[in-house]
Write an enzyme that holds these catalytic residues in place. Structure first.
Site, PDB file in Angstrom:
ATOM      1  N   HIS A 481       0.845  -1.207   0.000  1.00  0.00           N
ATOM      2  CA  HIS A 481       0.000   0.000   0.000  1.00  0.00           C
ATOM      3  C   HIS A 481       0.877   1.253   0.000  1.00  0.00           C
ATOM      4  CE1 HIS A 481      -3.252   2.703   1.728  1.00  0.00           C
ATOM      5  NE2 HIS A 481      -2.154   3.303   2.195  1.00  0.00           N
ATOM      6  N   GLU A 482       1.875   1.295   0.886  1.00  0.00           N
ATOM      7  CA  GLU A 482       2.733   2.479   0.962  1.00  0.00           C
ATOM      8  C   GLU A 482       3.554   2.648  -0.311  1.00  0.00           C
ATOM      9  OE1 GLU A 482       2.045   4.532   3.084  1.00  0.00           O
ATOM     10  OE2 GLU A 482       0.999   3.320   4.570  1.00  0.00           O
ATOM     11  N   HIS A 485       1.580   4.313  -2.974  1.00  0.00           N
ATOM     12  CA  HIS A 485       1.420   5.768  -2.879  1.00  0.00           C
ATOM     13  C   HIS A 485       2.419   6.502  -3.786  1.00  0.00           C
ATOM     14  CE1 HIS A 485      -1.803   6.565  -0.165  1.00  0.00           C
ATOM     15  NE2 HIS A 485      -1.277   5.875   0.846  1.00  0.00           N
ATOM     16  N   GLU A 541      -5.939   6.960  -1.251  1.00  0.00           N
ATOM     17  CA  GLU A 541      -5.803   5.807  -0.361  1.00  0.00           C
ATOM     18  C   GLU A 541      -6.414   4.555  -0.979  1.00  0.00           C
ATOM     19  OE1 GLU A 541      -4.025   5.637   2.299  1.00  0.00           O
ATOM     20  OE2 GLU A 541      -3.528   7.768   2.351  1.00  0.00           O
ATOM     21  N   ASP A 545      -4.617   1.047  -1.536  1.00  0.00           N
ATOM     22  CA  ASP A 545      -5.167  -0.233  -1.078  1.00  0.00           C
ATOM     23  C   ASP A 545      -5.238  -1.231  -2.226  1.00  0.00           C
ATOM     24  OD1 ASP A 545      -5.492   0.449   1.564  1.00  0.00           O
ATOM     25  OD2 ASP A 545      -7.649   0.819   1.439  1.00  0.00           O
TER      26      ASP A 545
END
Length: 633
Positions: A481-482, A485, A541, A545
């Site tokens: 997930h990070e 980003h 976000e 995800d």
């Protein structure tokens, strides 16, 4: 696991339903479960350590912890705080009232800010978006009373109610000041008039979510003209002397261009009254226990919290904010295992490798693929806690003779001076975005780094004793997930050096924007917690995800006879949360993350592994037609 409802109809409730039915939300918190439970465990552990440090029963070689403990001791000294009452902040309030005119404010603005006063605009030094090796001076409008500009709209379900709560809180606090009853009434009237004017100019949370639009360079002369009658150049001179700035980055252009509508010669007295009340309320957490309770009224009403935390818990949380880095280093050195660190770093590198393969197979053309992989390969991994505590904490000294409020203000003055001094220095890439004892993780587009504090590396996110499939459904998906980003709607506009730079071909970026729109549509308008979700607010976000699950599922393919059910069950456990409805309403309008139950239930439906793992059919509620599924990365 309770299969009523069936897991094929509601993954989140099937996994978490029994727990949600029995869970009790603490009176001093708006939620429990998931991240909050782990955070509470870390908090209890460190609070016990703080008590032991205070009693000299325990010691540490992290030097700055000594001042952290001294601040903690001031915070829990109820007798001293009650004896001092409101007195520690009165000189600052008097100084605000003594201001003669905007010019006088301009000359004193730096000192007033360091002492804790509210100014008519906010300013500071940040990493420059267009050159991540350098700093820039930024300005934006002041804060408003309500959580978002949308709350001021006629008919908002909570806006007027919360303003009434804030008014009651302000009135109670003002009764403790030397002001007459007539003055108190006038100050309240002016407070709300100025606040209403500000609310018409500043950005909404939806606008802030598109953070690339914060980059609005302007010349110093242009900004100075917009901020009249405030003397912006006098402020800069008080900070930097004869050194000249080549530009200012205006984060909120409308607020600065319309500055004169809420701050001008004609309403300067009203501004002083607004600043007086706002400054007083901002100081209440550090004054007497009576004022502390008064000052938390609005927050408790907004988030649905029944009562304040204990004095010891509040002290720990405050000290944790002001000495986050040394406390995180202490926590990491004391409680974080090197075996776990090595295992998770290896997992991060595996996920980066998976991401590279997925990018090569995806929709990007070769030139954009190459740039994306260059960015991917240069992501810095910050795992556990920093190697050292920065020197600024050596200057954050706590004088035994100071009041709690004075000690806090001296620390803030050091931090503000340090922040201002960074303008003409290169960016320090050793700084961490989160301390080691925080249960969270983040990606910083300007640093192109990912941070995983030691505190998040616990069950259900991660454990050496969990199955690998469970770890992939927890920390694996969070890590991915990070990384995602770096390629969400905001991060995608920064290059491998962290600079704002269009590195995509126009055709690839148009294709990416089309997929982003599909992600917005998938979530937009979902009715939940008494409102409707904004797909635009939560899109960054949701992209993360989606990419996180995609990469983690790809890694699952390397496990012989992988247990996909365990993966999805642990994914749902990670998002388990029970919260007050007021808090959920607040998040719905202000948080860039989707509600937890949607994070658990929406993303699995985009992947074939979900349908195979639980034999999900068209007649099941967790089924999504293939043409509506989104899989960006």
């Amino acid at each position: 696991m309770d299969n009523k409802p069936r897991i094929q109809d509601d993954l989140y409730m099937a996994v978490n339903g029994d727990w949600l039915e029995k869970a009790v939300i603490p009176d001093d918190k708006p939620l429990t479960g998931g991240f909050a439970d782990l955070d509470e465990g870390v908090e209890k552990l460190l609070m016990a350590d703080f008590e032991a440090f205070s009693k000299k029963e325990k010691a540490t070689d992290v030097e700055a912890m000594g001042d952290a403990i001294r601040l903690y001791e001031k915070a829990i000294d109820a007798k001293a705080r009650d004896e001092q009452g409101i007195k520690p902040v009165l000189p600052l309030l008097s100084r605000i009232l003594a201001l003669k005119d905007p010019k006088d404010l301009s000359l004193q603005a730096k000192e007033l800010l360091e002492e804790g006063a509210e100014l008519p605009f906010q300013f500071g030094v940040e990493t420059a978006m267009d050159d991540a090796t350098k700093h820039c001076f930024v300005i934006l409008g002041p804060n408003i009373i309500l959580p978002d500009t949308s709350y001021y709209a006629e008919g908002h379900p909570a806006g007027k109610q919360l303003l009434a709560v804030y008014e009651g809180m302000a009135k109670e606090a003002l009764k403790r000041t030397p002001l007459s009853e007539e003055e108190q009434a006038l100050f309240i009237k002016d407070l709300f008039e100025v606040d209403a004017a500000i609310a018409k100019c500043v950005k909404s949370q939806l606008e802030w979510a598109d953070y690339v639009k914060n980059h609005n360079p302007m010349g110093v002369d242009e900004v100075a003209e917009l901020l009249k009658p405030f003397d912006f150049k006098a402020l800069l001179h008080s900070i930097y002397g004869e050194k000249e700035l080549d530009r200012v980055i205006v984060y909120d252009p409308r607020a600065i261009k319309e500055f004169n509508t809420y701050f001008n010669e004609g309403n300067f007295e009203a501004y002083k009254h607004w600043a007086y009340v706002r400054t007083l309320l901002k100081a209440t957490p550090f004054l007497s226990l009576e004022l502390r309770a008064i000052g938390s009224t609005f927050r408790r009403a907004m988030l649905g919290i029944a009562k304040d935390p204990t004095l010891e818990k509040d002290a720990y949380r405050t000290v944790s904010r002001y000495y986050g880095e040394p406390i995180g280093v202490y926590y990491g050195r004391t409680y974080f295992g090197e075996e776990a660190k090595k295992d998770v770093v290896a997992l991060v590198k595996s996920i980066i490798g998976v991401y590279e393969k997925r990018i090569r197979r995806g929709f990007l053309s070769k030139p954009t693929q190459d740039k994306a992989i260059e960015k991917l390969s240069t992501i810095e991994i910050k795992m556990g806690y920093p190697d050292f505590v920065h020197d600024i904490y050596k200057r954050c000294k706590v004088d035994p003779e100071d009041s709690y409020f004075a000690a806090i203000r001296k620390i803030m003055a050091v931090r503000l001076e340090d922040n201002f001094s960074e303008l003409f220095k290169d960016v320090d890439r050793s700084e961490w975005g989160m301390p080691g004892h925080m249960v969270n993780a983040c990606y910083n587009p300007s640093m192109n780094d990912i941070t995983f504090p030691a505190a998040i590396l616990q069950k259900p996110f991660y454990s050496l004793k969990q199955k690998r499939e469970e770890n992939l459904g927890g920390i694996g998906a969070v890590i991915a997930h990070e990384i995602s980003h770096a390629f969400d709607n905001n991060g995608a506009q920064f290059d491998e050096k962290g600079c704002l730079n269009q590195w995509w071909t126009p055709e690839d970026y148009a294709a990416f924007q089309k997929e982003t729109e599909r992600m917005i549509e998938q979530f937009d308008g979902i009715e939940i917690h008494g409102g409707k979700l904004s797909g635009k607010l939560v899109v960054s976000e949701n992209i993360a995800d989606n990419g996180g699950m995609a990469a983690a599922l790809e890694l699952m393919k390397e496990i012989p006879d992988a247990d996909y059910q365990a993966f999805f069950v642990n994914w749902a456990k990670v998002w388990c949360r029970k919260a007050k409805e007021q808090y959920m309403n607040y998040l719905l309008q202000n948080d860039v993350h989707s509600p937890a139950e949607l994070r658990a239930n929406m993303q699995p439906r985009n992947f074939p592994e979900w349908y195979e793992a639980f034999d999900v059919k068209e007649t099941d509620q967790m089924y999504l037609p293939p043409e509506k599924r989104v899989n960006i990365w």
